[in-house]
Design an enzyme around this catalytic site. Sequence first.
Site, mmCIF file in Angstrom:
data_model
loop_
_atom_site.group_PDB
_atom_site.id
_atom_site.type_symbol
_atom_site.label_atom_id
_atom_site.label_comp_id
_atom_site.label_asym_id
_atom_site.label_seq_id
_atom_site.Cartn_x
_atom_site.Cartn_y
_atom_site.Cartn_z
ATOM 1 N N ARG A 169 -110.844 -71.022 51.610
ATOM 2 C CA ARG A 169 -110.632 -70.506 50.252
ATOM 3 C C ARG A 169 -111.690 -70.999 49.266
ATOM 4 N NH1 ARG A 169 -107.965 -68.421 53.425
ATOM 5 N NH2 ARG A 169 -105.752 -67.866 53.329
ATOM 6 N N SER A 243 -99.772 -65.459 47.992
ATOM 7 C CA SER A 243 -99.672 -66.905 48.226
ATOM 8 C C SER A 243 -100.200 -67.661 47.015
ATOM 9 C CB SER A 243 -100.467 -67.295 49.474
ATOM 10 O OG SER A 243 -99.942 -66.666 50.621
ATOM 11 N N GLU A 339 -103.839 -71.765 44.818
ATOM 12 C CA GLU A 339 -104.909 -70.880 45.250
ATOM 13 C C GLU A 339 -105.274 -69.920 44.110
ATOM 14 O OE1 GLU A 339 -105.303 -67.315 48.556
ATOM 15 O OE2 GLU A 339 -104.117 -69.079 49.045
#
Length: 343
Positions: A169, A243, A339
């Site tokens: 990420r 998410s 995230e």
Amino acid sequence: MKDLVNYSLLPHNTFGIDAKCRRFVEFASVSEAVQVAALLRQDINSPFMVVGGGSNLLLTADYDGTVVHSAIRGIEQSPVPSDADGDTVLVRCGSGEVWDDVVAHCVAQGWHGAENLSLIPGEVGASAVQNIGAYGVEAKDIIHRVEAVEIATGACRTFSAADCDYAYRQSRFKHEWKNRFLITHVTYRLSRTFAPHLDYGNIRQELLSRAISQPTAAQLRQAIIDIRNAKLPDPAVEGNAGSFFMNPIVSREKFNQLQAHYPQMPHYYIDDNHEKVPAGWMIDQCGWKGRSLGKAGVHSKQALVLVNRGGACGNDIVALSDAIRRDVSAKFGIDIYPEVNIV
């Protein structure tokens, strides 16, 4: 090129937060991206941010600056380098293309490698910034090059995947290159040979439930779509960004300590010294799945997803996130991090 003032960002964030920005500009070609870079240089004292589909964005207030969005479209084959094997296909996509439309197109054309990334929300440009990933595959596995306009100079630049320093990420576009470039195109390196990735999560179980042991690319894509739809809420019904937290990667020593206390804990091997622990599992163990804090809540089928129950503001989501993080840290001794980009 669009250039608007006092613009609502409601269409540009999947949490359903009706925040406004002072100025909104959108480019639909490389030449327009060069013009936008010039505008940003002229307005040097004003903050700006680049958004895609807003599926990784949480707005906590109106934005007193300029929001930039790419509307560059197009999916086309590019010439393959002479040293590439005969299976290689290079697919050049405009940064404003919807990511899942790209995956669908590639599967239909018999270009393989992106199937596990089906139904991830957002746009192509974000795939290169965020290194999107799911079910054992990450964008870095298929990104070949990234084209961008340098804001400081208006020059067109091209970066290899190695230049971007991809990690889980992460990319240089999120760190030292943040707000330095406007991404215009991403080229993916795919294959005409289908080599499915089936050993992550419940992919094999889902396929076996359909009596499929050796799926086609279309069957794998559909299975991924159905898995995601079964556990992820529709943003049109409950605002969310998929998410919310990254899955933490812990040391082997820490993992061994946790496994001694939680032998049924799911985990994913990273290397001999590290293991990935699902944040959603830890959140569930802390009793948060399905719970709410005011108008913000945790999805009942997937604890990794925070939702807008209706009328929540960005700070309501942040307060819920902070409470969850405190509980996970207290119970497991692991810090989890969003995230989602919180602005």
